[in-house]
Design a protein around this motif. Structure first.
Motif, PDB file in Angstrom:
ATOM      1  N   GLY A  65       0.820  -1.217   0.000  1.00  0.00           N
ATOM      2  CA  GLY A  65       0.000   0.000   0.000  1.00  0.00           C
ATOM      3  C   GLY A  65       0.845   1.255   0.000  1.00  0.00           C
ATOM      4  N   SER A  66       0.190   2.391   0.084  1.00  0.00           N
ATOM      5  CA  SER A  66       0.916   3.666   0.094  1.00  0.00           C
ATOM      6  C   SER A  66       1.393   3.969   1.510  1.00  0.00           C
ATOM      7  CB  SER A  66       0.009   4.785  -0.424  1.00  0.00           C
ATOM      8  OG  SER A  66      -0.843   5.246   0.604  1.00  0.00           O
ATOM      9  N   GLY A  67       2.040   5.104   1.670  1.00  0.00           N
ATOM     10  CA  GLY A  67       2.589   5.471   2.976  1.00  0.00           C
ATOM     11  C   GLY A  67       1.541   5.542   4.074  1.00  0.00           C
ATOM     12  N   THR A  68       0.360   6.028   3.734  1.00  0.00           N
ATOM     13  CA  THR A  68      -0.712   6.154   4.723  1.00  0.00           C
ATOM     14  C   THR A  68      -1.015   4.810   5.384  1.00  0.00           C
ATOM     15  OG1 THR A  68      -1.643   7.964   3.450  1.00  0.00           O
ATOM     16  CG2 THR A  68      -3.122   6.902   5.004  1.00  0.00           C
ATOM     17  N   PHE A  69      -0.955   3.737   4.594  1.00  0.00           N
ATOM     18  CA  PHE A  69      -1.238   2.400   5.143  1.00  0.00           C
ATOM     19  C   PHE A  69      -0.219   2.054   6.236  1.00  0.00           C
ATOM     20  CE2 PHE A  69      -4.140   0.435   1.833  1.00  0.00           C
ATOM     21  CZ  PHE A  69      -4.294   1.582   1.064  1.00  0.00           C
ATOM     22  N   ALA A  92      -1.186  18.812   7.026  1.00  0.00           N
ATOM     23  CA  ALA A  92      -2.192  17.800   6.698  1.00  0.00           C
ATOM     24  C   ALA A  92      -1.821  16.397   7.185  1.00  0.00           C
ATOM     25  CB  ALA A  92      -2.381  17.767   5.188  1.00  0.00           C
ATOM     26  N   TYR A  93      -0.504  16.108   7.277  1.00  0.00           N
ATOM     27  CA  TYR A  93      -0.138  14.727   7.625  1.00  0.00           C
ATOM     28  C   TYR A  93      -0.243  14.471   9.123  1.00  0.00           C
ATOM     29  CZ  TYR A  93       0.723  14.515   2.757  1.00  0.00           C
ATOM     30  OH  TYR A  93       0.522  14.575   1.409  1.00  0.00           O
ATOM     31  N   GLY A  94       0.014  15.497   9.932  1.00  0.00           N
ATOM     32  CA  GLY A  94      -0.271  15.393  11.365  1.00  0.00           C
ATOM     33  C   GLY A  94      -1.777  15.267  11.562  1.00  0.00           C
ATOM     34  N   GLN A  95      -2.495  16.086  10.814  1.00  0.00           N
ATOM     35  CA  GLN A  95      -3.957  16.053  10.866  1.00  0.00           C
ATOM     36  C   GLN A  95      -4.471  14.658  10.510  1.00  0.00           C
ATOM     37  OE1 GLN A  95      -6.265  17.950  12.388  1.00  0.00           O
ATOM     38  NE2 GLN A  95      -5.398  19.742  11.349  1.00  0.00           N
ATOM     39  N   ARG A  96      -3.871  14.067   9.467  1.00  0.00           N
ATOM     40  CA  ARG A  96      -4.338  12.741   9.025  1.00  0.00           C
ATOM     41  C   ARG A  96      -4.160  11.701  10.133  1.00  0.00           C
ATOM     42  NH1 ARG A  96      -2.366  10.667   3.241  1.00  0.00           N
ATOM     43  NH2 ARG A  96      -3.424  12.595   2.674  1.00  0.00           N
ATOM     44  N   MET A  97      -3.091  11.832  10.917  1.00  0.00           N
ATOM     45  CA  MET A  97      -2.891  10.855  12.014  1.00  0.00           C
ATOM     46  C   MET A  97      -4.015  10.973  13.041  1.00  0.00           C
ATOM     47  SD  MET A  97       1.171  10.264  12.570  1.00  0.00           S
ATOM     48  CE  MET A  97       1.780  11.917  12.856  1.00  0.00           C
ATOM     49  N   GLU A 143       7.056  18.011   7.300  1.00  0.00           N
ATOM     50  CA  GLU A 143       5.618  18.140   7.021  1.00  0.00           C
ATOM     51  C   GLU A 143       5.504  18.610   5.568  1.00  0.00           C
ATOM     52  OE1 GLU A 143       2.454  17.933   6.477  1.00  0.00           O
ATOM     53  OE2 GLU A 143       1.994  17.430   8.552  1.00  0.00           O
ATOM     54  N   THR A 144       5.137  17.675   4.715  1.00  0.00           N
ATOM     55  CA  THR A 144       5.162  17.900   3.267  1.00  0.00           C
ATOM     56  C   THR A 144       4.119  18.938   2.820  1.00  0.00           C
ATOM     57  OG1 THR A 144       5.539  15.515   3.329  1.00  0.00           O
ATOM     58  CG2 THR A 144       5.523  16.522   1.173  1.00  0.00           C
ATOM     59  N   THR A 145       3.157  19.209   3.688  1.00  0.00           N
ATOM     60  CA  THR A 145       2.151  20.231   3.387  1.00  0.00           C
ATOM     61  C   THR A 145       2.815  21.559   3.042  1.00  0.00           C
ATOM     62  OG1 THR A 145       0.759  19.181   5.045  1.00  0.00           O
ATOM     63  CG2 THR A 145       0.107  21.396   4.334  1.00  0.00           C
ATOM     64  N   ILE A 168       7.352   8.499  14.655  1.00  0.00           N
ATOM     65  CA  ILE A 168       7.633   9.574  13.688  1.00  0.00           C
ATOM     66  C   ILE A 168       7.178   9.172  12.290  1.00  0.00           C
ATOM     67  CG2 ILE A 168       9.433  11.016  12.650  1.00  0.00           C
ATOM     68  CD1 ILE A 168      11.192  10.408  15.094  1.00  0.00           C
ATOM     69  N   ASP A 169       6.347  10.008  11.680  1.00  0.00           N
ATOM     70  CA  ASP A 169       6.047   9.875  10.256  1.00  0.00           C
ATOM     71  C   ASP A 169       7.176  10.593   9.515  1.00  0.00           C
ATOM     72  OD1 ASP A 169       5.304  10.319   7.672  1.00  0.00           O
ATOM     73  OD2 ASP A 169       3.289  11.044   8.106  1.00  0.00           O
ATOM     74  N   ALA A 170       8.102   9.797   8.980  1.00  0.00           N
ATOM     75  CA  ALA A 170       9.251  10.381   8.269  1.00  0.00           C
ATOM     76  C   ALA A 170       9.114  10.142   6.769  1.00  0.00           C
ATOM     77  CB  ALA A 170      10.543   9.764   8.788  1.00  0.00           C
ATOM     78  N   MET A 171       7.862  10.042   6.333  1.00  0.00           N
ATOM     79  CA  MET A 171       7.579   9.671   4.943  1.00  0.00           C
ATOM     80  C   MET A 171       8.450  10.403   3.930  1.00  0.00           C
ATOM     81  SD  MET A 171       5.407   7.483   3.863  1.00  0.00           S
ATOM     82  CE  MET A 171       4.399   7.415   5.325  1.00  0.00           C
ATOM     83  N   SER A 172       8.420  11.721   3.966  1.00  0.00           N
ATOM     84  CA  SER A 172       9.085  12.496   2.908  1.00  0.00           C
ATOM     85  C   SER A 172      10.515  12.862   3.279  1.00  0.00           C
ATOM     86  CB  SER A 172       8.277  13.763   2.602  1.00  0.00           C
ATOM     87  OG  SER A 172       8.186  14.579   3.752  1.00  0.00           O
ATOM     88  N   ASN A 194       8.425   5.199  -2.334  1.00  0.00           N
ATOM     89  CA  ASN A 194       8.458   6.156  -3.449  1.00  0.00           C
ATOM     90  C   ASN A 194       8.818   7.570  -3.039  1.00  0.00           C
ATOM     91  OD1 ASN A 194       5.624   5.694  -2.341  1.00  0.00           O
ATOM     92  ND2 ASN A 194       5.437   7.698  -3.250  1.00  0.00           N
ATOM     93  N   LYS A 195       9.599   7.695  -1.967  1.00  0.00           N
ATOM     94  CA  LYS A 195      10.018   9.041  -1.551  1.00  0.00           C
ATOM     95  C   LYS A 195      11.535   9.157  -1.776  1.00  0.00           C
ATOM     96  CE  LYS A 195       5.923  10.367   0.076  1.00  0.00           C
ATOM     97  NZ  LYS A 195       5.101  11.307  -0.634  1.00  0.00           N
ATOM     98  N   CYS A 196      12.265   9.535  -0.718  1.00  0.00           N
ATOM     99  CA  CYS A 196      13.673   9.897  -0.934  1.00  0.00           C
ATOM    100  C   CYS A 196      14.592   8.725  -1.280  1.00  0.00           C
ATOM    101  CB  CYS A 196      14.193  10.642   0.273  1.00  0.00           C
ATOM    102  SG  CYS A 196      13.279  12.159   0.566  1.00  0.00           S
TER     103      CYS A 196
HETATM  104  C1  LIG Z   1       4.702  13.290   5.698  1.00  0.00           C
HETATM  105  C2  LIG Z   1       3.775  12.398   4.939  1.00  0.00           C
HETATM  106  N1  LIG Z   1       3.057  11.495   5.593  1.00  0.00           N
HETATM  107  C3  LIG Z   1       2.216  10.656   4.978  1.00  0.00           C
HETATM  108  C4  LIG Z   1       2.057  10.705   3.605  1.00  0.00           C
HETATM  109  C5  LIG Z   1       1.084   9.788   2.956  1.00  0.00           C
HETATM  110  O1  LIG Z   1       1.666   8.981   2.019  1.00  0.00           O
HETATM  111  P1  LIG Z   1       0.801   8.344   0.830  1.00  0.00           P
HETATM  112  O2  LIG Z   1       0.253   9.481   0.019  1.00  0.00           O
HETATM  113  O3  LIG Z   1       1.818   7.534   0.109  1.00  0.00           O
HETATM  114  O4  LIG Z   1      -0.263   7.527   1.440  1.00  0.00           O
HETATM  115  C6  LIG Z   1       2.786  11.637   2.860  1.00  0.00           C
HETATM  116  C7  LIG Z   1       2.630  11.733   1.404  1.00  0.00           C
HETATM  117  O5  LIG Z   1       3.179  12.578   0.743  1.00  0.00           O
HETATM  118  C8  LIG Z   1       3.668  12.506   3.548  1.00  0.00           C
HETATM  119  O6  LIG Z   1       4.384  13.412   2.876  1.00  0.00           O
END
Ligand SMILES: Cc1ncc(COP(=O)(O)O)c(C=O)c1O
Length: 374
Positions: A65-69, A92-97, A143-145, A168-172, A194-196
């Motif tokens: 799945g994607s990072g959110t999963f 938005a990503y802190g918000q999503r958590m 925070e990619t926002t 820690i969400d270190a996605m990006s 699919n990030k760094c």
């Molecule tokens: C910091 C951060 N967290 C979570 C996500 C969510 O990842 P995805 O869109 O792959 O589900 C992203 C996506 O850009 C992100 O930048």
């Protein structure tokens, strides 16, 4: 390492531009229970731990799945039903958590700062001191926002002082901004292919402190998102529980090989930082202003304020820049109209300069005198 001719250059924060070699690795089929695939899987898991400096303390659990999963799986697996999270939100990503915690019915409190400001460390200290019911602190590295770099090192220090668990969400950021488990005390870090590290999209992973994962049996609210179960099954058989994203994993293995050749985190950080400098200074020459001051800007993605010139229309600008081979990224800020340009992916400073040149030519075509915001 090379670019695929005639493909658009993705100035986006993932999916991003990948090398030709990484894409070419997917031209074969792989048996999910075959040794060749299982070896690649074990190698990728081990390399991800090495990148995090976590080989002796943590384990790596990949997930389809994607990072959110991966984020949702880590929260659901590690935070028990009796737990309570403090979420540091500045985008938005802190918000999503917080939304995930709502779905899985875990208690939480939020500490929010504006999108262009880091978390309030004093408030964090106070809340940790005053609220013993908080078991976990959740933070976002970049925070990619907005593209802001959050101070996870200081956050980790406070969380450790108060003996809580840090996720820690270190996605990006993972792979491009240093985060070493020996120096920063975290219990889990999540990121995606699919990030760094410049793989293709399709899988995420969590790097979790072994003893914490061992204690998390039965916490998860979902079978497919249970990282304890995923880990146990993978340890027992070396295999994924359910159909793995075989091609994604093989491409990721290839991408990590190139990451190492580039000099690991230091090498990637140096290239992305140069990409970012080239972009920001080229855009400044056109009048564009970034949202963040340089000291808060991560070399990952830059938010630019929308130009004030009445001749500027973002959709037209986007479409015409795309015709010239570059894909921009719309803004996600709630506070001000903006658009974003990513600095990550298999791109060099020369590509960033070419993108700036393309934007300059489009501004001229549109009759926009300057990118200066209001
Ligand atoms: C910091 C951060 N967290 C979570 C996500 C969510 O990842 P995805 O869109 O792959 O589900 C992203 C996506 O850009 C992100 O930048």
């Amino acid at each position: 390492m090379s670019l695929t001719p005639n493909d658009p250059r993705l100035l986006t924060p993932g999916p991003l531009t990948t090398s030709h070699e990484t894409k070419a690795a997917m031209l074969h089929d792989w048996g999910s229970r075959d040794t060749a695939f299982l070896e690649a899987n074990a190698r990728v898991r081990q390399k991800l731990l090495e990148i995090a400096g976590a080989t002796s303390t943590h384990v790596c659990v990949p997930l389809q799945g994607s990072g959110t999963f991966a984020v949702e799986a880590a929260l659901g697996t590690l935070i028990p039903r009796s737990g309570k999270a403090l979420v540091l939100v500045n985008g938005a990503y802190g918000q999503r958590m917080t939304k995930m915690l709502g779905y899985m019915q875990r208690a939480f409190v939020v500490q929010e700062t504006p999108e262009d400001s880091p978390p309030d460390l004093e408030a964090l200290q106070q809340t940790l001191a005053n609220e013993p019911s908080i078991t976990h602190v959740l933070a976002v590295h970049c925070e990619t926002t907005s593209g802001i770099l959050n101070p996870v090192e200081q956050i980790a220090e406070f969380v450790a002082q108060h003996k809580r668990s840090l996720i820690i969400d270190a996605m990006s950021a993972f792979g491009a901004i240093p985060l070493d488990a020996q120096q920063v005390k975290f219990d889990a870090v999540m990121a995606s292919s699919n990030k760094c590290l410049e793989g293709v999209p399709g899988m995420g992973y969590a790097i979790i402190r072994r003893e914490k994962l061992e204690q998390s049996k039965g916490n998860a609210h979902s079978l497919s998102l249970d990282l304890y179960d995923q880990w146990q099954a993978m340890e027992a058989s070396s295999q994924w529980r359910f159909t793995p994203p075989t091609h994604v994993l093989i491409a990721f293995d290839k991408a990590i090989e190139q990451f190492e050749k580039e000099g690991g985190v230091a090498g990637r950080n140096a290239r992305y930082s140069e990409n970012c400098r080239t972009l920001v200074s080229g855009m400044a020459d056109l009048g564009f202003e970034p949202l963040l001051p340089p000291e808060r800007q991560a070399p990952i993605i830059v938010t630019f304020r929308m130009p004030a010139d009445p001749a500027f229309d973002f959709q037209t600008f986007y479409d015409r820049v795309k015709e010239r081979g570059y894909i921009l990224y719309p803004g996600k800020l709630t506070v001000a109209p903006s658009f974003r340009v990513g600095c990550i992916g298999h791109l060099q400073p020369i590509d960033m300069q070419a993108a700036v040149d393309a934007m300059k030519a489009v501004l001229v075509e549109m009759g926009v005198a300057s990118g200066k915001p209001a």
